[in-house]
Write a protein that holds these residues in place. Structure first.
Motif, mmCIF file in Angstrom:
data_model
loop_
_atom_site.group_PDB
_atom_site.id
_atom_site.type_symbol
_atom_site.label_atom_id
_atom_site.label_comp_id
_atom_site.label_asym_id
_atom_site.label_seq_id
_atom_site.Cartn_x
_atom_site.Cartn_y
_atom_site.Cartn_z
ATOM 1 N N ARG A 140 0.841 -1.193 0.000
ATOM 2 C CA ARG A 140 0.000 0.000 0.000
ATOM 3 C C ARG A 140 0.877 1.244 0.000
ATOM 4 N NH1 ARG A 140 -0.047 2.682 4.839
ATOM 5 N NH2 ARG A 140 0.702 1.571 6.700
ATOM 6 N N PHE A 141 0.237 2.404 -0.292
ATOM 7 C CA PHE A 141 0.924 3.677 -0.208
ATOM 8 C C PHE A 141 0.867 4.196 1.227
ATOM 9 C CE2 PHE A 141 -0.056 4.072 -4.857
ATOM 10 C CZ PHE A 141 1.253 4.137 -5.277
ATOM 11 N N LEU A 142 1.634 5.242 1.471
ATOM 12 C CA LEU A 142 1.598 5.914 2.757
ATOM 13 C C LEU A 142 0.326 6.746 2.860
ATOM 14 C CD1 LEU A 142 5.320 7.143 2.757
ATOM 15 C CD2 LEU A 142 4.391 5.150 3.959
ATOM 16 N N SER A 143 -0.226 6.824 4.064
ATOM 17 C CA SER A 143 -1.449 7.578 4.301
ATOM 18 C C SER A 143 -1.183 8.678 5.307
ATOM 19 C CB SER A 143 -2.535 6.637 4.836
ATOM 20 O OG SER A 143 -2.252 6.280 6.187
ATOM 21 N N PRO A 144 -2.138 9.610 5.502
ATOM 22 C CA PRO A 144 -1.947 10.662 6.514
ATOM 23 C C PRO A 144 -1.743 10.103 7.924
ATOM 24 C CG PRO A 144 -3.740 11.236 5.027
ATOM 25 C CD PRO A 144 -3.356 9.827 4.710
ATOM 26 N N PHE A 145 -2.226 8.898 8.194
ATOM 27 C CA PHE A 145 -2.071 8.306 9.524
ATOM 28 C C PHE A 145 -0.653 7.779 9.772
ATOM 29 C CE2 PHE A 145 -6.507 7.742 8.210
ATOM 30 C CZ PHE A 145 -7.139 8.461 9.215
ATOM 31 N N ASP A 146 0.185 7.740 8.702
ATOM 32 C CA ASP A 146 1.547 7.234 8.844
ATOM 33 C C ASP A 146 2.565 8.341 9.092
ATOM 34 O OD1 ASP A 146 0.647 4.634 8.260
ATOM 35 O OD2 ASP A 146 0.815 5.006 6.099
ATOM 36 N N ALA A 147 2.085 9.549 9.402
ATOM 37 C CA ALA A 147 2.978 10.709 9.462
ATOM 38 C C ALA A 147 4.144 10.500 10.428
ATOM 39 C CB ALA A 147 2.182 11.957 9.856
ATOM 40 N N ASN A 148 3.901 9.871 11.571
ATOM 41 C CA ASN A 148 4.959 9.711 12.575
ATOM 42 C C ASN A 148 5.520 8.295 12.628
ATOM 43 O OD1 ASN A 148 4.802 12.428 13.588
ATOM 44 N ND2 ASN A 148 2.838 11.858 14.530
ATOM 45 N N GLU A 149 5.186 7.482 11.626
ATOM 46 C CA GLU A 149 5.641 6.091 11.603
ATOM 47 C C GLU A 149 6.914 5.946 10.767
ATOM 48 O OE1 GLU A 149 4.314 3.830 13.406
ATOM 49 O OE2 GLU A 149 2.503 4.906 14.029
ATOM 50 N N THR A 150 7.642 4.884 11.053
ATOM 51 C CA THR A 150 8.847 4.578 10.254
ATOM 52 C C THR A 150 8.468 3.565 9.168
ATOM 53 O OG1 THR A 150 9.439 2.920 11.908
ATOM 54 C CG2 THR A 150 10.504 5.077 12.074
ATOM 55 N N TYR A 151 7.601 4.038 8.256
ATOM 56 C CA TYR A 151 7.152 3.218 7.141
ATOM 57 C C TYR A 151 7.778 3.753 5.857
ATOM 58 C CZ TYR A 151 3.500 1.217 10.149
ATOM 59 O OH TYR A 151 2.828 0.568 11.156
ATOM 60 N N GLY A 152 7.908 2.881 4.874
ATOM 61 C CA GLY A 152 8.440 3.310 3.588
ATOM 62 C C GLY A 152 7.864 2.527 2.435
ATOM 63 N N VAL A 153 7.810 3.166 1.269
ATOM 64 C CA VAL A 153 7.427 2.527 0.001
ATOM 65 C C VAL A 153 8.657 2.580 -0.893
ATOM 66 C CG1 VAL A 153 5.945 2.633 -2.039
ATOM 67 C CG2 VAL A 153 5.004 3.165 0.219
ATOM 68 N N ILE A 154 9.099 1.424 -1.386
ATOM 69 C CA ILE A 154 10.388 1.321 -2.066
ATOM 70 C C ILE A 154 10.212 1.131 -3.568
ATOM 71 C CG2 ILE A 154 10.618 -1.197 -1.828
ATOM 72 C CD1 ILE A 154 13.598 -0.679 -1.125
ATOM 73 N N GLY A 155 11.122 1.717 -4.337
ATOM 74 C CA GLY A 155 11.114 1.582 -5.790
ATOM 75 C C GLY A 155 11.583 0.211 -6.230
ATOM 76 N N ASP A 156 11.170 -0.175 -7.435
ATOM 77 C CA ASP A 156 11.442 -1.521 -7.932
ATOM 78 C C ASP A 156 12.944 -1.800 -8.047
ATOM 79 O OD1 ASP A 156 10.568 -4.044 -9.400
ATOM 80 O OD2 ASP A 156 11.792 -3.074 -10.934
ATOM 81 N N GLN A 157 13.695 -0.911 -8.677
ATOM 82 C CA GLN A 157 15.129 -1.156 -8.876
ATOM 83 C C GLN A 157 15.887 -1.159 -7.558
ATOM 84 O OE1 GLN A 157 16.764 1.527 -11.768
ATOM 85 N NE2 GLN A 157 15.251 1.013 -13.330
ATOM 86 N N LEU A 158 15.475 -0.295 -6.620
ATOM 87 C CA LEU A 158 16.134 -0.266 -5.322
ATOM 88 C C LEU A 158 15.871 -1.557 -4.554
ATOM 89 C CD1 LEU A 158 17.783 1.282 -3.268
ATOM 90 C CD2 LEU A 158 15.696 2.436 -2.516
ATOM 91 N N ALA A 159 14.638 -2.069 -4.646
ATOM 92 C CA ALA A 159 14.319 -3.333 -3.980
ATOM 93 C C ALA A 159 15.154 -4.473 -4.557
ATOM 94 C CB ALA A 159 12.826 -3.630 -4.129
ATOM 95 N N GLN A 160 15.337 -4.478 -5.880
ATOM 96 C CA GLN A 160 16.153 -5.526 -6.496
ATOM 97 C C GLN A 160 17.627 -5.397 -6.101
ATOM 98 O OE1 GLN A 160 15.544 -6.056 -10.706
ATOM 99 N NE2 GLN A 160 13.363 -5.574 -10.577
ATOM 100 N N ALA A 161 18.100 -4.155 -5.975
ATOM 101 C CA ALA A 161 19.508 -3.949 -5.601
ATOM 102 C C ALA A 161 19.785 -4.438 -4.181
ATOM 103 C CB ALA A 161 19.857 -2.469 -5.732
#
Length: 399
Positions: A140-161
């Protein structure tokens, strides 16, 4: 009457081919000149068209409805940019904005299971995913409720690297940035490169903007990205958005890039480039036309006795003129067709070697073949007229 005309035209064509065949190597050399000229026109028009198409593809995935705002400092003062902007106020002040978001970029090492790679870290406001047209592969994407959380959405090439055979990066895994562990809640699909975007999604870890202070002591907004609603006047939206953003900034100016303006500029530049290539092809074609004229003048000189006999048997001046003009056009037509095939092949090969997707320019074949025929007709007129003006008595004297 029609049958007589057809027979006359058929006979003229037969005589033209026979005459050209008797010229031997001279005819072949003239034909080569026409082929080179015609293929140059066809190939260069197609190459210019494919270059323009390839340049326009840079903006295709970004969309002409997207605006990029930057914030250069006013004057010479190096004043840090703000960490937050009231983007809802901008949305209310500017009708026609569909999505608006801010980004805070940073870069540094990221570690996953002992493997380290350099990555871009981008703090985003919740509206950035639809603004940048980001597409998830899973999670999922980040939502307004994740403002203070240590969550991330990662790009495809970075995940493969960061992944390894047998140990790929998956949803729920944690990556370490400095002293913090960020949990991956989303993995993006492979995103097309959009050259005007300030960040490339494939090589980025997106996190809540409010959490950027964990990894960067002085986070600053670098860009605001705006996506307009369909059918809106982009110039008007850019102008109004700049005014709305300036009301919140005292030490920074607002510069907004409108992709459509850049596309229009590139279109004009590509058109100029295409005209230049067309001029180069036309020069080659004129050289081929001069070769045709030389061959036809030599042909007239060698066939003076034949011309005298034809006139003595009742051939009119226009008959002689049409015969030699048809020979010139026939030679040119054969060269035009061969040149069209050669030019299309050369353009396709150039596009393939350049990594472009080949697209046929609509005007390439009509302009290439048509201009070649006109050149043949133009340079064939003088020899044909010269042949028709010969006096039968003088022509028959020639041995």
């Amino acid at each position: 009457m029609n049958l007589r005309v057809e027979q006359s035209l058929s006979q003229l064509l037969h005589e033209a081919f026979v005459s050209l065949r008797t010229l031997g190597k001279r005819s072949i050399l003239a034909l080569l000149g026409i082929v080179i000229g015609s293929s140059s026109v066809v190939a260069l028009i197609n190459i210019g068209h494919n270059a323009a198409v390839d340049a326009a593809m840079i903006f295709k995935d970004m969309g002409t409805d997207t605006l990029i705002a930057q914030f250069p400092p006013k004057g010479t003062a190096n004043v840090p940019m703000r960490t937050q902007l009231d983007l809802d106020a901008v949305r209310r002040a500017v009708p026609g904005i569909a999505h608006i978001g801010a980004i805070i970029p940073f870069s540094g090492p990221m570690v996953f299971h002992g493997r380290t790679t350099n990555a871009n870290f981008v703090g985003i406001t919740p509206d950035i995913p639809p603004t940048m047209r980001l597409v998830l592969r899973e999670g999922r994407f980040l939502s307004p409720f994740d403002a203070n959380e240590t969550y991330g959405v990662i790009g495809d090439q970075l995940a493969q690297a960061l992944g390894a055979p047998g140990d790929p990066l998956k949803l729920g895994d944690r990556v370490r940035i400095n002293d913090y562990l960020f949990q991956v809640v989303g993995i993006l699909s492979n995103q097309p490169r959009a050259m005007l975007m300030p960040v490339q999604a494939n090589e980025t870890l997106f996190m809540p903007a409010d959490g950027m202070r964990r990894i960067y002591a002085n986070p600053q907004i670098s860009n605001v990205i705006i996506r307009a609603a369909p059918g809106e006047d982009m110039e008007r939206v850019a102008r109004d958005a700049a005014v709305a953003l300036r009301t919140q900034l005292s030490d920074h100016d607002v510069e907004i890039t409108v992709p459509q303006q850049m596309i229009d500029g590139m279109t004009r530049q590509s058109r100029t480039f295409a005209y230049l290539l067309l001029a180069l092809g036309a020069i080659s074609l004129v050289g081929g036309g001069v070769g045709v004229m030389n061959v036809m003048l030599m042909n007239v000189s060698e066939r003076r006795r034949e011309i005298g006999i034809r006139m003595a048997l009742g051939a009119r001046q226009r008959d002689i003129r049409n015969l030699f003009l048809l020979e010139a056009v026939t030679l040119t037509a054969v060269g035009a067709l061969c040149g069209a095939v050669l030019g299309m092949t050369a353009a396709w090969l150039y596009a393939w070697l350049s990594g472009w997707e080949f697209a046929l320019a609509v005007a390439a074949l009509p302009l290439g073949v048509g201009s070649t025929l006109l050149v043949g007709l133009f340079f064939g007129i003088y020899p044909a007229v010269s042949a028709s003006r010969l006096q039968p008595v003088e022509a028959l004297r020639d041995e």
